[in-house]
Design a protein around this motif. Sequence first.
Motif, short mmCIF file in Angstrom:
data_model
loop_
_atom_site.label_atom_id
_atom_site.label_comp_id
_atom_site.label_asym_id
_atom_site.label_seq_id
_atom_site.Cartn_x
_atom_site.Cartn_y
_atom_site.Cartn_z
N ILE A 1 0.82 -1.22 0.00
CA ILE A 1 0.00 0.00 0.00
C ILE A 1 0.85 1.26 0.00
O ILE A 1 0.75 2.09 -0.91
CB ILE A 1 -0.97 0.02 1.21
CG1 ILE A 1 -1.86 -1.23 1.18
CG2 ILE A 1 -1.83 1.27 1.18
CD1 ILE A 1 -2.74 -1.39 2.37
N LEU A 2 1.71 1.42 1.02
CA LEU A 2 2.39 2.70 1.17
C LEU A 2 3.39 2.98 0.06
O LEU A 2 3.41 4.05 -0.52
CB LEU A 2 3.09 2.77 2.54
CG LEU A 2 2.20 2.69 3.76
CD1 LEU A 2 3.01 2.86 5.03
CD2 LEU A 2 1.11 3.74 3.71
N ALA A 3 4.24 1.97 -0.25
CA ALA A 3 5.29 2.22 -1.26
C ALA A 3 4.72 2.46 -2.66
O ALA A 3 5.12 3.41 -3.33
CB ALA A 3 6.30 1.07 -1.26
N PRO A 4 3.77 1.62 -3.16
CA PRO A 4 3.22 1.89 -4.49
C PRO A 4 2.54 3.24 -4.60
O PRO A 4 2.59 3.89 -5.65
CB PRO A 4 2.19 0.76 -4.69
CG PRO A 4 2.59 -0.30 -3.76
CD PRO A 4 3.24 0.37 -2.60
N LEU A 5 1.91 3.71 -3.52
CA LEU A 5 1.22 4.99 -3.58
C LEU A 5 2.16 6.15 -3.29
O LEU A 5 1.77 7.32 -3.37
CB LEU A 5 0.06 5.01 -2.57
CG LEU A 5 -1.11 4.08 -2.86
CD1 LEU A 5 -2.14 4.17 -1.76
CD2 LEU A 5 -1.75 4.42 -4.19
N GLY A 6 3.40 5.83 -2.88
CA GLY A 6 4.36 6.90 -2.60
C GLY A 6 4.03 7.69 -1.35
O GLY A 6 4.31 8.88 -1.27
N ILE A 7 3.41 7.05 -0.36
CA ILE A 7 3.11 7.78 0.87
C ILE A 7 3.87 7.17 2.04
O ILE A 7 3.31 6.94 3.11
CB ILE A 7 1.59 7.83 1.16
CG1 ILE A 7 0.96 6.45 0.93
CG2 ILE A 7 0.92 8.88 0.32
CD1 ILE A 7 -0.50 6.38 1.36
N PHE B 1 5.81 8.48 3.99
CA PHE B 1 5.93 9.32 5.17
C PHE B 1 4.84 9.05 6.20
O PHE B 1 4.94 9.48 7.34
CB PHE B 1 5.95 10.81 4.77
CG PHE B 1 4.70 11.28 4.10
CD1 PHE B 1 3.66 11.79 4.85
CD2 PHE B 1 4.55 11.20 2.72
CE1 PHE B 1 2.49 12.22 4.25
CE2 PHE B 1 3.39 11.63 2.11
CZ PHE B 1 2.36 12.14 2.87
N LEU B 2 3.79 8.32 5.80
CA LEU B 2 2.75 7.96 6.76
C LEU B 2 3.11 6.72 7.57
O LEU B 2 2.33 6.28 8.41
CB LEU B 2 1.41 7.73 6.05
CG LEU B 2 0.70 8.98 5.54
CD1 LEU B 2 -0.59 8.60 4.85
CD2 LEU B 2 0.40 9.92 6.70
N GLN B 3 4.30 6.16 7.30
CA GLN B 3 4.73 4.91 7.93
C GLN B 3 4.48 4.86 9.43
O GLN B 3 3.78 3.98 9.94
CB GLN B 3 6.23 4.75 7.65
CG GLN B 3 6.71 3.34 7.73
CD GLN B 3 8.22 3.29 7.57
OE1 GLN B 3 8.95 4.08 8.16
NE2 GLN B 3 8.70 2.37 6.78
N THR B 4 5.06 5.86 10.15
CA THR B 4 4.95 5.86 11.61
C THR B 4 3.50 5.79 12.05
O THR B 4 3.12 4.99 12.89
CB THR B 4 5.59 7.14 12.16
OG1 THR B 4 6.78 7.40 11.45
CG2 THR B 4 5.91 6.99 13.61
N LEU B 5 2.69 6.65 11.41
CA LEU B 5 1.30 6.76 11.82
C LEU B 5 0.52 5.47 11.57
O LEU B 5 -0.20 4.98 12.44
CB LEU B 5 0.67 7.91 11.03
CG LEU B 5 -0.52 8.55 11.66
CD1 LEU B 5 -0.31 10.03 11.71
CD2 LEU B 5 -1.78 8.25 10.89
N VAL B 6 0.72 4.89 10.39
CA VAL B 6 -0.02 3.67 10.05
C VAL B 6 0.44 2.50 10.92
O VAL B 6 -0.38 1.76 11.47
CB VAL B 6 0.18 3.34 8.55
CG1 VAL B 6 -0.43 1.98 8.24
CG2 VAL B 6 -0.44 4.40 7.69
N PHE B 7 1.76 2.37 11.08
CA PHE B 7 2.29 1.25 11.87
C PHE B 7 1.78 1.28 13.31
O PHE B 7 1.41 0.26 13.86
CB PHE B 7 3.82 1.28 11.88
CG PHE B 7 4.44 0.81 10.59
CD1 PHE B 7 3.67 0.62 9.45
CD2 PHE B 7 5.79 0.54 10.52
CE1 PHE B 7 4.24 0.20 8.27
CE2 PHE B 7 6.37 0.10 9.34
CZ PHE B 7 5.59 -0.06 8.21
N ILE B 8 1.77 2.46 13.89
CA ILE B 8 1.39 2.52 15.30
C ILE B 8 -0.09 2.19 15.45
O ILE B 8 -0.51 1.56 16.43
CB ILE B 8 1.75 3.88 15.94
CG1 ILE B 8 1.59 3.84 17.45
CG2 ILE B 8 0.97 5.02 15.39
CD1 ILE B 8 2.59 3.01 18.15
#
Lengths: 193, 193
Positions: free
Chosen positions: B64-70, B72-79
């Motif tokens: 999801i995150l890498a293909p969409l190029g987002i 930077f939302l990593q921290t937020l989504v993971f937590i």
Amino acid sequence: MNNFTKGIFSQNPSLKLLLGFCPTLAVTTSAINGLGMGLCTLGVLICSNVVISAVARFIQDNVRIPCYIVIIASFVTTTDLLLQAFLPDLHKALGIFIPLIVVNCLILGRAEAYANRNSVLNSLVDALGMGLGFTLVLTGLGIVREFLGSWSFFGISLNISNPITIFILPAGGFLTLGFVVALVNFITLKRKA
Amino acid sequence: MLSKILLIVISSIFINNVILSRFLGICPFIGVSKKLDTALGMGLSVSFVMTLATMICYLIQNLILAPLGIDFLQTLVFILVIASLVQMVEIILKKVSYTLYSSLGIYLPLITTNCAILGIAILAVSDPDYGFLESIVFSFSSSLGFILAILIFASLREKLESAPIARCFKNVPIAFITAGILALAFMGFSGLV
């Protein structure tokens, strides 16, 4: 005023409330890193405390923790990006511990224990005090460990003799913090007696 | 392939032990290590959440995150993933073993803010050498390292209970010094790989 100083002395987050140990130990291998980490945490803590105290009464009680985490995570991401843009060296040195500010118990702890039941202004003062207390401890530990472990002070090499390398290794972090907490306990016990 | 996996297992249990050398998850390490059986319970729930969280975070990052190029939302989504997983474990544990549930008490929701879990997930996802399988092995063996360290530490602390210790060193300070010595012992593994 008391609200401000309690974070620095009587309820210091690292030494008295015993919160947020991971960054305290991990990044204090040098004074600069300790100071940088402390200031980042201070910034995030101020923003999150202010926002949470402002919106707390609109949030349902049983979903409050996820909401707080989202608020905190947004500010941490902002900090992460700002550091990456303006202080890339510090960003590299702190590494994984910047996104991990999200899970620093200090921040969620203050939201839960203080910000959600106090006014915006009081929460701001509380965050300033707690954040400064945290920064002071991190910088202090950084100075001690950097001095003993590599004989330098804020990156300026003093070149005294062979460094006691153990102090910048993980084991030294545990030992130093153990002695500092013991010292604080000693002073508290002395003053009570 | 097999030797690579074995290398990951040994290095993340012994050499880069999640607590003693990466400084992740110190709060539960100090907080829930007074008794051996609660330490084991904490270790097991952390192990379960950590492996599952890394698996899900890896998939989310790469699908999801890498293909969409987002990214930077990593921290937020993971937590958020971790927070909901913890909630799930809490519900399951309440049904399966109420004694364990009540003895872990306050620390169970605190797994959310256990930086070991978010930290290992971020480390696994951001390492370009790790595929899906390697990430799972990495997180599972890291969690075994967590269990190992917390069990050794808890048995040491049970002995410390009855040892004569100066008042200012009681509890947390002596725990840190013990952890320091333990970290020193684990440094002996560093030449292993």
